[in-house]
Design a protein around this motif. Structure first.
Motif, PDB file in Angstrom:
ATOM      1  N   VAL A 429       0.963  -1.321   0.039  1.00 60.27           N
ATOM      2  CA  VAL A 429      -0.211   0.100  -0.015  1.00 60.27           C
ATOM      3  C   VAL A 429       1.063   1.184  -0.032  1.00 60.27           C
ATOM      4  N   PHE A 430       2.043   1.272   0.685  1.00 60.68           N
ATOM      5  CA  PHE A 430       2.711   2.519   0.723  1.00 60.68           C
ATOM      6  C   PHE A 430       3.745   2.600  -0.215  1.00 60.68           C
ATOM      7  N   TYR A 431       4.338   1.613  -0.899  1.00 61.96           N
ATOM      8  CA  TYR A 431       4.709   1.707  -2.213  1.00 61.96           C
ATOM      9  C   TYR A 431       3.948   2.220  -3.495  1.00 61.96           C
ATOM     10  N   ILE A 432       2.665   1.976  -3.667  1.00 60.80           N
ATOM     11  CA  ILE A 432       1.662   2.447  -4.338  1.00 60.80           C
ATOM     12  C   ILE A 432       1.464   3.868  -4.087  1.00 60.80           C
ATOM     13  N   THR A 433       1.417   4.169  -2.857  1.00 57.00           N
ATOM     14  CA  THR A 433       1.111   5.652  -2.502  1.00 57.00           C
ATOM     15  C   THR A 433       2.239   6.494  -2.938  1.00 57.00           C
ATOM     16  N   GLY A 434       3.587   6.056  -2.457  1.00 56.41           N
ATOM     17  CA  GLY A 434       4.693   6.938  -2.778  1.00 56.41           C
ATOM     18  C   GLY A 434       4.825   7.207  -4.261  1.00 56.41           C
ATOM     19  N   GLY A 435       4.827   6.259  -5.237  1.00 57.29           N
ATOM     20  CA  GLY A 435       4.564   5.966  -6.584  1.00 57.29           C
ATOM     21  C   GLY A 435       3.790   7.055  -7.412  1.00 57.29           C
ATOM     22  N   MET A 436       2.527   6.997  -6.577  1.00 55.17           N
ATOM     23  CA  MET A 436       1.643   8.207  -7.350  1.00 55.17           C
ATOM     24  C   MET A 436       1.903   9.558  -6.902  1.00 55.17           C
ATOM     25  N   TYR A 437       2.495   9.828  -5.637  1.00 49.65           N
ATOM     26  CA  TYR A 437       3.054  11.093  -5.217  1.00 49.65           C
ATOM     27  C   TYR A 437       3.848  11.678  -6.348  1.00 49.65           C
ATOM     28  N   PHE A 438       4.931  10.647  -6.586  1.00 48.09           N
ATOM     29  CA  PHE A 438       6.200  10.945  -7.357  1.00 48.09           C
ATOM     30  C   PHE A 438       5.672  11.471  -8.916  1.00 48.09           C
TER      31      PHE A 438
END
Length: 472
Positions: A429-438
């Protein structure tokens, strides 16, 4: 000559006036809306854990799938009424639509305990859906109001202050609701508090709020002139148009590249915010082993830092702009970068925390949530930059899409997190969120704009038109 006239009016504008009173009320109104929106994040923990709530109230054994339905049901309705709500705000003014949005949702909040008692999670889910429907016009109403009340040079600061109500409401909800959950009021008191708070705000807004300076009877003439004049200084050319179009230019809006870039930035930001807002209490309980009291205190601390950092960011933006170090366009992109790229690493690192690292996890959350305050001076003000006259409609379209994103985000958590204590699932979940932010901020840097778009149509204020004609 027009600029000189504007500067003369600036000396007469009070440092604290009606525009600030309106912004304080908008701040509290948004806080009330978020107190209602966030209350379930704390209440659902209390409703499902007899050890953390009052034993006089029933405990519910809902599955993870049911929890995801409950947490996402608000956003099912929320996305549906965004565009209709923005049209209503554009036509009738933001005052009445904001009032109805918050107070109707407040009445439903007061009925929540009864709905759970009568219809279990299904009726509860339906009621949250209806709350989402009523709150669909909240953001478009606020943007419509700010486009009339915020002078150009104060736009960033006033808009940011108003939208800090999101963090303030979330903070108040988490702190107060954790106390209510373990008090004799139990979890039903969480919904009673949010409803009563919102109804008190509604009465204040009805008495004092106004659609625009021209409708505010108790403000000074000097401040009214100051606001109306500054809002048209960048649009003198459009004042020359005898019949400025008032119909919404839907096709031009939907084919505007700067607007689509803004949409992507807003959708990715909202994904992360919803993941943190709805998922972190579960993360604190499952991974860090926190009880409801310590859980809520830790979950609310990042929002306190967000409020503090909002004012720091406002000061930084004003300093850079007034000294001429950055243009408005550069400032928007710089602050949006701070708000989206700085949190990427802390969010990903949350997926590697152990139960004995709660202090480090809290520090990461404070950085991730706190720095996102910079986005209030980034993409969130950009709707008004692109089109002051259709700012509420732009935000309505954007919030329609973000409502879908919010719904998908909560369902994604429910789909991936089948075991709250499985850190590997949280890591995904956190990897998906970080990637979307970037990704979202990268597009905003490359293609975002702050120039008023050609399809914007500025209505002439009587004062501005008199000035223009006198100079002719």
């Amino acid at each position: 000559m027009e600029n000189n006239r504007i500067r003369d009016s600036e000396h007469k504008a009070p440092l604290f006036g009606a525009r600030h009173v309106q912004c304080i009320l908008i701040f509290l109104g948004l806080s009330a809306a978020y107190i209602q929106r966030v209350n379930l994040s704390v209440a659902i923990v209390a409703m499902m854990d007899r050890n953390s709530t009052n034993p006089d109230f029933e405990e519910y054994q809902w599955s993870e799938e049911t929890k995801s339905y409950l947490l996402s049901s608000f956003f099912w309705g929320y996305c549906i009424t965004q565009i209709p709500g923005s049209q209503l705000a554009h036509r009738f003014g933001g005052k009445i639509t904001l009032l109805c949005s918050v107070t109707l949702s407040a009445i439903l909040a007061l009925l929540t305990p009864l709905s759970v008692c009568l219809g279990d999670w299904m009726l509860f889910c339906a009621l949250r859906f209806c709350q989402g429907l009523t709150q669909g016009s909240t953001y478009p109403s606020i943007h419509t109001l700010l486009s009339k009340w915020a002078p150009v040079e104060e736009r960033g600061t006033l808009c940011t202050f108003c939208y800090t109500g999101v963090y303030f409401g979330t903070l108040v909800s988490m702190l107060v609701n954790s106390w209510i959950a373990i008090s004799p009021l139990g979890w039903p008191g969480i919904f009673y508090f949010s409803g009563l708070f919102s109804l008190i705000w509604g009465l204040s807004w009805y008495l004092v709020g106004a659609n625009a300076p021209s409708e505010c009877k108790w403000m000074s003439e000097e401040e009214r002139i100051f606001i109306e004049a500054t809002l048209v200084t960048s649009a003198k050319r459009e004042l020359e148009q005898e019949h400025a179009p008032t119909k919404t230019p839907w096709l031009k809006i939907l084919t505007s590249l700067p607007f689509w870039v803004l949409l992507v930035a807003q959708c990715t930001t909202c994904w992360g915010f919803i993941i943190i807002m709805t998922g972190i209490p579960l993360y604190m309980k499952g991974i860090l082993g926190q009880d409801i009291k310590s859980n809520t205190l830790m979950s609310s601390a990042p929002y306190l830092s967000c409020i503090f950092l909002t004012f720091v960011v406002c000061g930084l933006a004003n300093f850079l702009n007034k000294r001429g170090y950055t243009s408005v366009n550069t400032s928007r992109k710089l602050l949006n970068t701070i708000g989206l790229w700085v949190p990427v690493v802390p969010i990903i690192l949350l997926g590697y925390m152990r139960s004995d690292q709660s202090e480090l996890a809290l520090a990461l959350l404070i950085i991730a949530v706190g720095m996102s305050a910079a986005c209030n001076l980034g993409f969130l003000t950009n709707h008004i930059d692109l089109s002051p006259n259709f700012a509420g409609i732009l935000l309505g379209i954007a919030n329609f899409l973000t409502g879908i994103i919010n719904f998908l985000a909560t369902l994604t958590v429910g789909f991936i997190i089948t075991d709250e204590k499985n850190v590997h699932q949280w890591r995904i979940v956190f990897y998906i969120t970080g990637g979307m932010y970037f990704f979202g901020n990268l597009l905003f840097i490359l293609f975002g704009q702050t120039k008023i778009q050609a399809w914007n149509s500025v209505r002439r204020s009587p004062y501005a038109m008199r000035n223009y004609q006198s100079e002719e």
